[in-house]
Motif scaffolding. Structure first.
Motif, PDB file in Angstrom:
ATOM      1  N   HIS A  65       0.824  -1.215   0.000  1.00  0.00           N
ATOM      2  CA  HIS A  65       0.000   0.000   0.000  1.00  0.00           C
ATOM      3  C   HIS A  65       0.856   1.263   0.000  1.00  0.00           C
ATOM      4  O   HIS A  65       0.478   2.285  -0.582  1.00  0.00           O
ATOM      5  CB  HIS A  65      -0.930  -0.015   1.216  1.00  0.00           C
ATOM      6  CG  HIS A  65      -2.013   1.007   1.160  1.00  0.00           C
ATOM      7  ND1 HIS A  65      -1.828   2.303   1.556  1.00  0.00           N
ATOM      8  CD2 HIS A  65      -3.293   0.922   0.746  1.00  0.00           C
ATOM      9  CE1 HIS A  65      -2.942   2.981   1.387  1.00  0.00           C
ATOM     10  NE2 HIS A  65      -3.848   2.163   0.894  1.00  0.00           N
ATOM     11  N   ALA A  66       2.028   1.207   0.612  1.00  0.00           N
ATOM     12  CA  ALA A  66       2.898   2.383   0.727  1.00  0.00           C
ATOM     13  C   ALA A  66       3.695   2.689  -0.553  1.00  0.00           C
ATOM     14  O   ALA A  66       4.296   3.756  -0.657  1.00  0.00           O
ATOM     15  CB  ALA A  66       3.860   2.197   1.891  1.00  0.00           C
ATOM     16  N   LEU A  67       3.680   1.800  -1.525  1.00  0.00           N
ATOM     17  CA  LEU A  67       4.425   2.025  -2.766  1.00  0.00           C
ATOM     18  C   LEU A  67       3.744   3.093  -3.630  1.00  0.00           C
ATOM     19  O   LEU A  67       2.530   3.299  -3.527  1.00  0.00           O
ATOM     20  CB  LEU A  67       4.528   0.720  -3.565  1.00  0.00           C
ATOM     21  CG  LEU A  67       5.277  -0.435  -2.896  1.00  0.00           C
ATOM     22  CD1 LEU A  67       5.127  -1.702  -3.731  1.00  0.00           C
ATOM     23  CD2 LEU A  67       6.732  -0.090  -2.671  1.00  0.00           C
ATOM     24  N   ALA A  68       4.515   3.744  -4.475  1.00  0.00           N
ATOM     25  CA  ALA A  68       3.993   4.793  -5.370  1.00  0.00           C
ATOM     26  C   ALA A  68       3.084   4.184  -6.431  1.00  0.00           C
ATOM     27  O   ALA A  68       3.475   3.245  -7.138  1.00  0.00           O
ATOM     28  CB  ALA A  68       5.147   5.531  -6.029  1.00  0.00           C
ATOM     29  N   ARG A  69       1.884   4.707  -6.557  1.00  0.00           N
ATOM     30  CA  ARG A  69       0.877   4.151  -7.465  1.00  0.00           C
ATOM     31  C   ARG A  69       1.223   4.272  -8.952  1.00  0.00           C
ATOM     32  O   ARG A  69       0.831   3.454  -9.752  1.00  0.00           O
ATOM     33  CB  ARG A  69      -0.492   4.818  -7.250  1.00  0.00           C
ATOM     34  CG  ARG A  69      -1.075   4.655  -5.863  1.00  0.00           C
ATOM     35  CD  ARG A  69      -1.444   3.194  -5.604  1.00  0.00           C
ATOM     36  NE  ARG A  69      -2.187   3.004  -4.397  1.00  0.00           N
ATOM     37  CZ  ARG A  69      -1.650   2.898  -3.189  1.00  0.00           C
ATOM     38  NH1 ARG A  69      -0.361   3.003  -3.035  1.00  0.00           N
ATOM     39  NH2 ARG A  69      -2.392   2.686  -2.131  1.00  0.00           N
ATOM     40  N   ASN A  70       1.931   5.327  -9.342  1.00  0.00           N
ATOM     41  CA  ASN A  70       2.182   5.564 -10.764  1.00  0.00           C
ATOM     42  C   ASN A  70       3.529   5.054 -11.257  1.00  0.00           C
ATOM     43  O   ASN A  70       3.873   5.262 -12.416  1.00  0.00           O
ATOM     44  CB  ASN A  70       2.030   7.057 -11.089  1.00  0.00           C
ATOM     45  CG  ASN A  70       0.586   7.486 -10.960  1.00  0.00           C
ATOM     46  OD1 ASN A  70      -0.325   6.764 -11.352  1.00  0.00           O
ATOM     47  ND2 ASN A  70       0.373   8.638 -10.387  1.00  0.00           N
ATOM     48  N   ASP A  71       4.292   4.367 -10.399  1.00  0.00           N
ATOM     49  CA  ASP A  71       5.532   3.744 -10.845  1.00  0.00           C
ATOM     50  C   ASP A  71       5.192   2.466 -11.610  1.00  0.00           C
ATOM     51  O   ASP A  71       4.062   1.979 -11.555  1.00  0.00           O
ATOM     52  CB  ASP A  71       6.432   3.411  -9.659  1.00  0.00           C
ATOM     53  CG  ASP A  71       7.075   4.646  -9.039  1.00  0.00           C
ATOM     54  OD1 ASP A  71       6.859   5.768  -9.566  1.00  0.00           O
ATOM     55  OD2 ASP A  71       7.780   4.499  -8.033  1.00  0.00           O
ATOM     56  N   THR A  72       6.178   1.928 -12.292  1.00  0.00           N
ATOM     57  CA  THR A  72       6.013   0.675 -13.029  1.00  0.00           C
ATOM     58  C   THR A  72       6.664  -0.438 -12.218  1.00  0.00           C
ATOM     59  O   THR A  72       7.795  -0.291 -11.752  1.00  0.00           O
ATOM     60  CB  THR A  72       6.665   0.777 -14.417  1.00  0.00           C
ATOM     61  OG1 THR A  72       6.080   1.873 -15.119  1.00  0.00           O
ATOM     62  CG2 THR A  72       6.450  -0.503 -15.216  1.00  0.00           C
ATOM     63  N   TYR A  73       5.950  -1.548 -12.056  1.00  0.00           N
ATOM     64  CA  TYR A  73       6.415  -2.655 -11.221  1.00  0.00           C
ATOM     65  C   TYR A  73       6.446  -3.961 -11.998  1.00  0.00           C
ATOM     66  O   TYR A  73       5.544  -4.250 -12.788  1.00  0.00           O
ATOM     67  CB  TYR A  73       5.476  -2.838 -10.012  1.00  0.00           C
ATOM     68  CG  TYR A  73       5.498  -1.664  -9.090  1.00  0.00           C
ATOM     69  CD1 TYR A  73       6.447  -1.573  -8.073  1.00  0.00           C
ATOM     70  CD2 TYR A  73       4.591  -0.622  -9.242  1.00  0.00           C
ATOM     71  CE1 TYR A  73       6.485  -0.468  -7.234  1.00  0.00           C
ATOM     72  CE2 TYR A  73       4.627   0.490  -8.409  1.00  0.00           C
ATOM     73  CZ  TYR A  73       5.575   0.553  -7.405  1.00  0.00           C
ATOM     74  OH  TYR A  73       5.613   1.647  -6.583  1.00  0.00           O
ATOM     75  N   LEU A  74       7.483  -4.751 -11.731  1.00  0.00           N
ATOM     76  CA  LEU A  74       7.569  -6.137 -12.173  1.00  0.00           C
ATOM     77  C   LEU A  74       7.550  -6.979 -10.905  1.00  0.00           C
ATOM     78  O   LEU A  74       8.423  -6.835 -10.046  1.00  0.00           O
ATOM     79  CB  LEU A  74       8.852  -6.394 -12.961  1.00  0.00           C
ATOM     80  CG  LEU A  74       9.127  -7.857 -13.308  1.00  0.00           C
ATOM     81  CD1 LEU A  74       8.028  -8.416 -14.220  1.00  0.00           C
ATOM     82  CD2 LEU A  74      10.495  -8.010 -13.952  1.00  0.00           C
ATOM     83  N   ILE A  75       6.544  -7.821 -10.772  1.00  0.00           N
ATOM     84  CA  ILE A  75       6.345  -8.636  -9.578  1.00  0.00           C
ATOM     85  C   ILE A  75       6.664 -10.084  -9.910  1.00  0.00           C
ATOM     86  O   ILE A  75       6.255 -10.583 -10.958  1.00  0.00           O
ATOM     87  CB  ILE A  75       4.875  -8.563  -9.091  1.00  0.00           C
ATOM     88  CG1 ILE A  75       4.388  -7.119  -8.990  1.00  0.00           C
ATOM     89  CG2 ILE A  75       4.688  -9.332  -7.782  1.00  0.00           C
ATOM     90  CD1 ILE A  75       5.118  -6.261  -8.009  1.00  0.00           C
TER      91      ILE A  75
END
Length: 121
Positions: A65-75
């Motif tokens: 929840h604390a991560l930036a919403r508009n960044d790009t993530y590879l999970i």
């Protein structure tokens, strides 16, 4: 693959194979999130630059929840299940660009792609 920073539309997580994940990683500007346990990471290694957020930890949801919403993530996880669940959670929380490594690190390893084993996480 083109991403627009001003795009704030929530998209469902996109599933990528090992080659697609490597391409995303090589392109940069992506946050890699490894949701496996410490013993899994120590045994199988991890992707360069990975941030470790254990899916089974009590504060997992709060950390995501604390991560930036508009960044790009590879999970990624070990086999794909926890990665997919993490992507679904991130979609519900309003993250705009999330990619899931199909088959987890197992797929990455089968493709012979590089991993680290320094056990310093």
């Amino acid at each position: 693959m083109t991403t627009k920073p001003e795009n704030t539309t929530v998209q469902p997580p996109q599933i990528v194979d090992a080659a697609g994940a490597k391409q995303l990683n090589d392109a940069g500007r992506i946050t890699i999130v490894d949701v496996r346990t410490k013993p899994e990471i120590n045994e199988y290694g991890y992707l360069t630059g990975a941030r470790f957020i254990d899916f089974r930890s009590p504060d997992f949801s709060e950390t995501i929840h604390a991560l930036a919403r508009n960044d790009t993530y590879l999970i990624y996880c070990q086999s794909g299940i926890r990665g997919l669940r993490t992507g679904q959670l991130m979609e519900k929380l309003g993250f705009t660009r999330v990619y899931i490594l199909e088959g987890g690190i197992n797929t990455w390893l089968r493709a012979g792609l590089p991993i680290l084993h320094d056990q310093q996480q």
